[in-house]
Motif scaffolding. Sequence first.
Motif, mmCIF file in Angstrom:
data_model
loop_
_atom_site.group_PDB
_atom_site.id
_atom_site.type_symbol
_atom_site.label_atom_id
_atom_site.label_comp_id
_atom_site.label_asym_id
_atom_site.label_seq_id
_atom_site.Cartn_x
_atom_site.Cartn_y
_atom_site.Cartn_z
ATOM 1 N N GLY A 36 0.827 -1.207 0.000
ATOM 2 C CA GLY A 36 0.000 0.000 0.000
ATOM 3 C C GLY A 36 0.859 1.255 0.000
ATOM 4 O O GLY A 36 0.542 2.238 -0.666
ATOM 5 N N ALA A 37 1.973 1.218 0.731
ATOM 6 C CA ALA A 37 2.888 2.360 0.742
ATOM 7 C C ALA A 37 3.529 2.556 -0.620
ATOM 8 O O ALA A 37 3.686 3.690 -1.089
ATOM 9 C CB ALA A 37 3.960 2.163 1.809
ATOM 10 N N VAL A 38 3.898 1.460 -1.273
ATOM 11 C CA VAL A 38 4.464 1.564 -2.627
ATOM 12 C C VAL A 38 3.434 2.178 -3.561
ATOM 13 O O VAL A 38 3.733 3.078 -4.346
ATOM 14 C CB VAL A 38 4.929 0.182 -3.145
ATOM 15 C CG1 VAL A 38 5.248 0.231 -4.631
ATOM 16 C CG2 VAL A 38 6.136 -0.283 -2.362
ATOM 17 N N TYR A 39 2.206 1.687 -3.471
ATOM 18 C CA TYR A 39 1.162 2.200 -4.361
ATOM 19 C C TYR A 39 0.802 3.637 -4.035
ATOM 20 O O TYR A 39 0.399 4.390 -4.906
ATOM 21 C CB TYR A 39 -0.070 1.298 -4.313
ATOM 22 C CG TYR A 39 -0.935 1.468 -5.524
ATOM 23 C CD1 TYR A 39 -0.486 1.075 -6.780
ATOM 24 C CD2 TYR A 39 -2.180 2.048 -5.432
ATOM 25 C CE1 TYR A 39 -1.261 1.257 -7.908
ATOM 26 C CE2 TYR A 39 -2.971 2.222 -6.561
ATOM 27 C CZ TYR A 39 -2.497 1.829 -7.786
ATOM 28 O OH TYR A 39 -3.263 2.010 -8.899
ATOM 29 N N LEU A 117 11.005 6.046 -28.475
ATOM 30 C CA LEU A 117 12.203 5.979 -27.640
ATOM 31 C C LEU A 117 12.336 4.654 -26.909
ATOM 32 O O LEU A 117 13.432 4.225 -26.579
ATOM 33 C CB LEU A 117 12.190 7.119 -26.622
ATOM 34 C CG LEU A 117 12.122 8.520 -27.206
ATOM 35 C CD1 LEU A 117 11.907 9.537 -26.118
ATOM 36 C CD2 LEU A 117 13.398 8.816 -27.986
ATOM 37 N N GLY A 118 11.239 4.047 -26.632
ATOM 38 C CA GLY A 118 11.264 2.791 -25.885
ATOM 39 C C GLY A 118 9.876 2.483 -25.357
ATOM 40 O O GLY A 118 8.923 3.235 -25.584
ATOM 41 N N SER A 119 9.781 1.377 -24.646
ATOM 42 C CA SER A 119 8.487 0.998 -24.090
ATOM 43 C C SER A 119 8.694 0.211 -22.812
ATOM 44 O O SER A 119 9.767 -0.346 -22.566
ATOM 45 C CB SER A 119 7.692 0.171 -25.100
ATOM 46 O OG SER A 119 8.331 -1.068 -25.317
ATOM 47 N N LEU A 120 7.651 0.173 -22.023
ATOM 48 C CA LEU A 120 7.640 -0.598 -20.779
ATOM 49 C C LEU A 120 6.379 -1.441 -20.763
ATOM 50 O O LEU A 120 5.311 -0.984 -21.166
ATOM 51 C CB LEU A 120 7.634 0.337 -19.555
ATOM 52 C CG LEU A 120 8.833 1.258 -19.370
ATOM 53 C CD1 LEU A 120 8.567 2.249 -18.240
ATOM 54 C CD2 LEU A 120 10.081 0.450 -19.063
ATOM 55 N N GLY A 121 6.500 -2.661 -20.292
ATOM 56 C CA GLY A 121 5.321 -3.500 -20.130
ATOM 57 C C GLY A 121 4.499 -2.999 -18.957
ATOM 58 O O GLY A 121 5.019 -2.835 -17.854
ATOM 59 N N SER A 122 3.226 -2.753 -19.173
ATOM 60 C CA SER A 122 2.375 -2.215 -18.112
ATOM 61 C C SER A 122 2.303 -3.152 -16.918
ATOM 62 O O SER A 122 2.244 -2.713 -15.773
ATOM 63 C CB SER A 122 0.964 -1.954 -18.641
ATOM 64 O OG SER A 122 1.010 -0.992 -19.654
ATOM 65 N N GLU A 123 2.295 -4.455 -17.159
ATOM 66 C CA GLU A 123 2.161 -5.426 -16.079
ATOM 67 C C GLU A 123 3.444 -5.595 -15.284
ATOM 68 O O GLU A 123 3.430 -6.180 -14.200
ATOM 69 C CB GLU A 123 1.727 -6.794 -16.644
ATOM 70 C CG GLU A 123 0.326 -6.806 -17.216
ATOM 71 C CD GLU A 123 0.243 -6.314 -18.654
ATOM 72 O OE1 GLU A 123 1.297 -6.207 -19.323
ATOM 73 O OE2 GLU A 123 -0.863 -6.012 -19.103
ATOM 74 N N THR A 124 4.578 -5.104 -15.805
ATOM 75 C CA THR A 124 5.851 -5.283 -15.112
ATOM 76 C C THR A 124 6.325 -4.011 -14.413
ATOM 77 O O THR A 124 7.420 -4.009 -13.868
ATOM 78 C CB THR A 124 6.936 -5.749 -16.098
ATOM 79 O OG1 THR A 124 7.082 -4.769 -17.128
ATOM 80 C CG2 THR A 124 6.584 -7.095 -16.699
ATOM 81 N N ARG A 125 5.514 -2.981 -14.413
ATOM 82 C CA ARG A 125 5.897 -1.755 -13.726
ATOM 83 C C ARG A 125 5.761 -1.955 -12.223
ATOM 84 O O ARG A 125 4.917 -2.719 -11.746
ATOM 85 C CB ARG A 125 5.051 -0.596 -14.214
ATOM 86 C CG ARG A 125 5.327 -0.370 -15.721
ATOM 87 C CD ARG A 125 4.745 0.839 -16.249
ATOM 88 N NE ARG A 125 5.449 2.005 -15.753
ATOM 89 C CZ ARG A 125 5.330 3.202 -16.289
ATOM 90 N NH1 ARG A 125 4.559 3.385 -17.326
ATOM 91 N NH2 ARG A 125 5.967 4.218 -15.787
ATOM 92 N N SER A 127 4.654 -0.154 -9.690
ATOM 93 C CA SER A 127 3.378 0.171 -9.046
ATOM 94 C C SER A 127 2.289 -0.830 -9.420
ATOM 95 O O SER A 127 1.417 -1.137 -8.602
ATOM 96 C CB SER A 127 2.944 1.593 -9.393
ATOM 97 O OG SER A 127 2.851 1.764 -10.786
ATOM 98 N N GLU A 128 2.329 -1.375 -10.618
ATOM 99 C CA GLU A 128 1.327 -2.373 -11.024
ATOM 100 C C GLU A 128 1.543 -3.695 -10.294
ATOM 101 O O GLU A 128 0.581 -4.349 -9.874
ATOM 102 C CB GLU A 128 1.359 -2.588 -12.540
ATOM 103 C CG GLU A 128 0.349 -3.583 -13.038
ATOM 104 C CD GLU A 128 -1.099 -3.244 -12.708
ATOM 105 O OE1 GLU A 128 -1.906 -4.180 -12.523
ATOM 106 O OE2 GLU A 128 -1.430 -2.048 -12.620
ATOM 107 N N ILE A 129 2.790 -4.085 -10.116
ATOM 108 C CA ILE A 129 3.075 -5.314 -9.358
ATOM 109 C C ILE A 129 2.631 -5.133 -7.908
ATOM 110 O O ILE A 129 1.997 -6.023 -7.327
ATOM 111 C CB ILE A 129 4.574 -5.672 -9.450
ATOM 112 C CG1 ILE A 129 4.920 -6.077 -10.880
ATOM 113 C CG2 ILE A 129 4.922 -6.785 -8.467
ATOM 114 C CD1 ILE A 129 6.401 -6.225 -11.144
ATOM 115 N N ALA A 130 2.932 -3.971 -7.324
ATOM 116 C CA ALA A 130 2.501 -3.706 -5.946
ATOM 117 C C ALA A 130 0.983 -3.737 -5.841
ATOM 118 O O ALA A 130 0.429 -4.254 -4.865
ATOM 119 C CB ALA A 130 3.039 -2.354 -5.474
ATOM 120 N N HIS A 131 0.312 -3.212 -6.849
ATOM 121 C CA HIS A 131 -1.153 -3.219 -6.859
ATOM 122 C C HIS A 131 -1.694 -4.646 -6.918
ATOM 123 O O HIS A 131 -2.645 -4.997 -6.207
ATOM 124 C CB HIS A 131 -1.655 -2.392 -8.045
ATOM 125 C CG HIS A 131 -3.132 -2.295 -8.147
ATOM 126 N ND1 HIS A 131 -3.891 -1.593 -7.241
ATOM 127 C CD2 HIS A 131 -4.002 -2.816 -9.033
ATOM 128 C CE1 HIS A 131 -5.169 -1.690 -7.581
ATOM 129 N NE2 HIS A 131 -5.253 -2.435 -8.662
#
Length: 176
Positions: A36-39, A117-125, A127-131
């Motif tokens: 919860g603190a991470v999120y 420039l680049g991309s990030l997987g939404s599921e591997t961010r 805040s998403e993992i913490a969620h």
Amino acid sequence: MTAQVQRAALYRTIWRWHFYAGLLVIPLVVLLACTGAVYLFKPQIDAWEERAFTGMADSGSVSPQVQVEAALAAFPGATLHYYRLPAREGDAALIHLALPGKVGMRDVFVSPRGAVLGSLGSETRISEIAHRVHGQLLLGRKGSWLVELAASWAIVLIVSGLYLWWPRGVRLAGVV
């Protein structure tokens, strides 16, 4: 049995329930507090993850439509979910895409000039993992049930803890 012996037996029983419930629930409560603190700090964590896509020259900027087309060209078959405006001039735009075949989502960063420039997987961010840990313990529906069960037993812990803490033989003024 006298009333005093019955009260002592009830006190020991409640203490035992409180102790065992605490052994099972407190690790989950600590995990939920940490995630919860991470999120809670999601904007700051996301900004840290996106730090490589900030502070570029913005002369010769292209329209958002051109940026979206560049992102879609980099990921053929993807569909646009949303476009996030850059926070400041010179920052890359975030274009959130759904990948073909329902394999996931992707955050694509496109410069003000229209280059991917680049991309990030939404599921591997982070805040998403913490969620996902916070809501389901990465176990899906069963994890969600465990979280709800822990929350219910946390209420039992609070009530039994108040009972155990409450002074005996003292009026209300002594409690406060």
